[in-house]
Design an enzyme around this catalytic site. Sequence first.
Site, short mmCIF file in Angstrom:
data_model
loop_
_atom_site.label_atom_id
_atom_site.label_comp_id
_atom_site.label_asym_id
_atom_site.label_seq_id
_atom_site.Cartn_x
_atom_site.Cartn_y
_atom_site.Cartn_z
CG HIS A 56 -3.35 -0.93 -6.82
ND1 HIS A 56 -3.72 -0.30 -5.49
CD2 HIS A 56 -3.35 -2.09 -6.34
CE1 HIS A 56 -3.94 -1.25 -4.91
NE2 HIS A 56 -3.77 -2.40 -5.47
CD GLU A 99 -3.19 3.10 -5.23
OE1 GLU A 99 -4.26 2.38 -5.63
OE2 GLU A 99 -2.18 2.71 -4.71
NE ARG A 140 -4.23 -1.42 0.37
CZ ARG A 140 -4.53 -2.32 -0.52
NH1 ARG A 140 -3.84 -2.69 -1.55
NH2 ARG A 140 -5.46 -3.07 -0.22
C1 8YV Z 1 -6.87 -5.00 -5.91
C2 8YV Z 1 -5.62 -5.17 -3.69
O1 8YV Z 1 -6.48 -4.47 -7.01
O2 8YV Z 1 -5.93 -7.29 -2.78
C3 8YV Z 1 -5.66 -5.77 -2.65
O3 8YV Z 1 -5.72 -5.68 -1.54
O4 8YV Z 1 -5.06 -4.04 -3.49
C4 8YV Z 1 -5.92 -5.25 -5.08
O5 8YV Z 1 -5.74 -6.73 -5.32
C5 8YV Z 1 -8.05 -4.37 -5.29
O6 8YV Z 1 -8.49 -4.83 -4.28
C6 8YV Z 1 -9.06 -3.79 -6.31
O7 8YV Z 1 -9.52 -2.84 -5.62
#
Ligand code: 8YV
Length: 314
Positions: A279, A261, A232
């Site tokens: 991302h 983001e 993150r």
């Molecule tokens: C996804 C992510 O792109 O799993 C996570 O926490 O950040 C990613 O796999 C995201 O959840 C989509 O919004």
Amino acid sequence: MKKPSVLMIGPYSEWDMPSFETIYDVHKLWLVEDKDAYISRHADEIRAIATRGDMGASAELIAALPNLEVIACFGVGTDAIDLKAARARNIKVSYTPDVLTGDVADLAIGLCISVTRNIPAADTYLRSGEWKNSAMPSTTRFFGKRMGILGLGRIGMAIAKRAAGFDMEILYHNRNKRDDVPYHYCETVEALAAQCDFLVAAVAGGAGSRAMIGSAALIALGPQGYFINVARGSVVDEAALLHALENGVIKGAGLDVYLNEPNIDPRFMKLNNVVVLPHVGSGTLETRKSMGQLVRDNLAAHFAGKPLLTPVPA
Ligand code: 8YV
């Protein structure tokens, strides 16, 4: 029988929508202009939230839905969901671990190689016709170097496994030392940064990890070190990272995640020692399909009166 009402915070992939809509009355919040008015109009009927890792569910939203029973998250990161507010009302929360582990680990290694071997610049160099005029400058080797993993959970372990295939020495820092791995444990983030060539963040986001990579860790990583982030944006002090990249404090970075983001700091665009991705760690068709299926399987289990398949651990 009336279909249960699900509040969907942001869009899911087009292949997921028909399956959701067959079973649920889906309220598509992202299409609504006055979200507060919509939520108060439908508050009583909403029994579930289908959200995504990047969108979560705030305490305010949870409080506005008196009959909410379950929150299903498309993603493994739950830092944007107010888990405390959910737990206080016994609202169940599911997430999508395991199914995305391999892809995120692949992307971490991909970022390492992209930034050390300068793959994006080499592609631009060839396309621009420059190859005919001069040789592409030499880059830096990846294999055989020291891999420092911050957060040795599922994704961190998958990165370690891949790094071993590149003949790397593997070090890590974790909340707790693990007894089940042969890798070298470092007591602090700074100690890990000082002893590795690649510092890869694979730690969960949230209050516990906020800005845990600060200027001291970046200085310790040093002018030959690379920082890779597939976790993150919040886990690194972004101002310190930008300063480090602009001033040669570290050699480069491979980034998939940022603060704010998708409106990321424009200073990243000016840096030629950074590979920036939007991302996409879990962004393969195979994984995204599995994630959508797991969200639906969790909701189905809940509405069948069964335990969630992948509940967020307490
Ligand atoms: C996804 C992510 O792109 O799993 C996570 O926490 O950040 C990613 O796999 C995201 O959840 C989509 O919004």
